[in-house]
Design an enzyme around this catalytic site. Structure first.
Site, PDB file in Angstrom:
ATOM      1  N   SER A 134     -23.398  -4.980 -34.315  1.00  0.00           N
ATOM      2  CA  SER A 134     -22.918  -5.242 -32.826  1.00  0.00           C
ATOM      3  C   SER A 134     -22.968  -4.761 -32.078  1.00  0.00           C
ATOM      4  CB  SER A 134     -21.587  -5.812 -32.770  1.00  0.00           C
ATOM      5  OG  SER A 134     -20.404  -4.324 -33.885  1.00  0.00           O
TER       6      SER A 134
ATOM      7  N   GLU B 233      -8.767  -8.502 -19.364  1.00  0.00           N
ATOM      8  CA  GLU B 233      -7.792  -7.526 -19.645  1.00  0.00           C
ATOM      9  C   GLU B 233      -8.933  -6.751 -20.780  1.00  0.00           C
ATOM     10  OE1 GLU B 233      -7.727  -9.996 -21.582  1.00  0.00           O
ATOM     11  OE2 GLU B 233      -8.370  -8.879 -23.012  1.00  0.00           O
TER      12      GLU B 233
ATOM     13  N   LYS C  62     -21.178  -8.072 -26.847  1.00  0.00           N
ATOM     14  CA  LYS C  62     -19.801  -8.491 -25.583  1.00  0.00           C
ATOM     15  C   LYS C  62     -20.602 -10.241 -24.266  1.00  0.00           C
ATOM     16  CE  LYS C  62     -15.605  -6.642 -26.835  1.00  0.00           C
ATOM     17  NZ  LYS C  62     -16.079  -5.277 -27.559  1.00  0.00           N
TER      18      LYS C  62
END
Ligand SMILES: *Cc1c(COP(=O)(O)O)cnc(C)c1O
Length: 393
Positions: A377, A111, A89
């Site tokens: 990931s 968010e 991310k």
């Protein structure tokens, strides 16, 4: 077939920017500027330098010997779990914070559901000394306490969303309301390839470093740039978009998306969007989403907090409905089995989201000349409590 969006952000029939009039100017400012800035040499240099020295890129492409012995295909793992903060991310939040700086924004909002994107955003705001406000459903704040503490450690303010089911969609509504009220000084960092154009394309480009690296790394290992198959899990779809990006136009590379089937596709407790979804508008883009006959969003479920999103990004809706990518539903139990398998066979404890991608290895045919890249990931530290409960350790 092309998988690049049109100027208006359409991938086939999916995408676009369906936003209320009061957000139009914000989204338009971004649309007009994201490529103008991110394609300059100066931007690329700073982005690449932070990816190298701060995030720790390039992440290794690791030949998984024991998984290979078990399954029979040659299996490589793209180690996004080794990125700073423990997942892919941060590749995206670094890109967006640089863009926010270029646009002269002083205040960052985001968010978050599971808190992973909130942590990645709080991290880059600390790095750049920018104010950070993260909206999070009150229910999620309770469920994801360690990530809330991390965000606070990093100097972010975590604002609870108190309406509706008090989860991700309610946090998203609060963030959008904030953006409408603060159109000039605020940049909204979205965490996946979702939302109105240009977010899906912007996030996919920032994450595309994953497949850019896979190409030269596979060349070093195998003497060829392209694997036969790339497998990635899909929540909103950002790690998958990054892992697929430079292979999308080459039909010889099979693209495989692992979706969270929760307790089972037909159980009513699932997040298998590409199978259960129908066309509609979610968070400003036309895509596949789980909804009732009268268009109310169905609350998704998965044991993995990062995959329980009621839609998928428009790029993936297009990849899957056009037949270019194939999706596999993976249940909670299958994913948990894979967590243990990868831990025991490779000495790597994967995130629950990532484990869904590994479960696909049980559902496909293998042969010894087939080269498969699994996008790893994220790491499993954040899921340790779930693992302890499930396995009775
Ligand atoms: C957030 C997250 C995901 C799901 O998000 P995508 O946008 O679909 O990539 C997958 N894996 C990990 C480790 C995550 O933190």
């Amino acid at each position: 077939m092309t998988f690049q969006p049109t100027d208006q952000g359409f991938y086939g029939e999916y995408g676009g920017a369906f936003v209320p009039e009061m957000l139009h100017a914000n989204v338009e400012e971004l649309r007009q500027n994201y490529l103008k800035f991110s394609e300059t040499e100066e931007f690329k240099k700073e982005f690449q330098s932070l990816l190298k020295d701060y995030v720790g890129r390039p992440t290794p492409l690791y030949f998984a010997k024991r998984l290979t012995e078990k399954y029979g295909s040659k299996i490589y793992l793209k180690r996004e779990d080794l990125c700073h903060t423990g997942a892919h991310k941060v590749n995206n939040t670094i890109g967006q914070i640089l863009l926010a700086e270029k646009l002269g924004k002083k205040r960052i909002i985001a968010e978050t559901g599971a808190g992973q994107h909130g942590v990645a955003t709080a991290t880059v705001c600390a790095l750049k000394g920018l104010q950070c406000i993260v909206y999070m459903g009150e229910h999620d704040i309770k469920r994801q306490a360690p990530n809330v503490s991390r965000m606070k450690m990093l100097g972010a303010e975590v604002r609870p969303a108190l309406s509706g089911s008090k989860t991700l969609k309610d946090a998203t509504n609060e963030a959008i309301r904030d953006w409408i009220n603060n159109p000039n000084d605020t940049f909204y960092i979205i965490g996946s390839v979702v939302g109105p154009h240009p977010y899906p394309d912007m996030v996919a480009r920032f994450q595309s470093v994953i497949s850019e690296e896979i190409k030269w790394q596979l060349q070093e290992h195998e003497g060829r740039e392209n694997p036969d198959m790339v497998i990635a899990c899909v929540g909103g779809g950002s790690n998958a978009a990054g892992a697929f990006y430079h292979f999308m136009e080459d039909e010889r590379v099979k693209l495989v998306a692992a979706e969270a089937a929760g307790l089972g596709v037909d159980s009513g407790k699932s997040a298998a969007t590409s199978l259960l979804g129908t066309n509609g508008i979610l968070h400003g883009s036309r895509t596949l989403l789980m909804q009732t006959a009268d268009g109310q969003v169905i609350e998704p479920y998965s044991v993995s907090a990062g995959l329980d999103y009621p839609g998928i990004g428009p790029l993936h809706a297009h990849l899957i409905t056009s037949g270019r990518a194939k999706s596999y539903p993976i249940t909670d139990d299958e994913a948990l089995e894979s967590v243990l398998e990868v831990s025991r066979l490779e000495g790597i404890i994967p995130a629950l989201e990532t484990a869904h991608a590994f479960s696909v290895l049980n559902k496909i045919e293998h042969h010894k000349d087939q080269v498969i890249v699994v996008n790893l990931s994220g790491r499993g530290d954040k899921d340790l409590n779930t693992y302890i409960e499930h396995f009775n350790f």
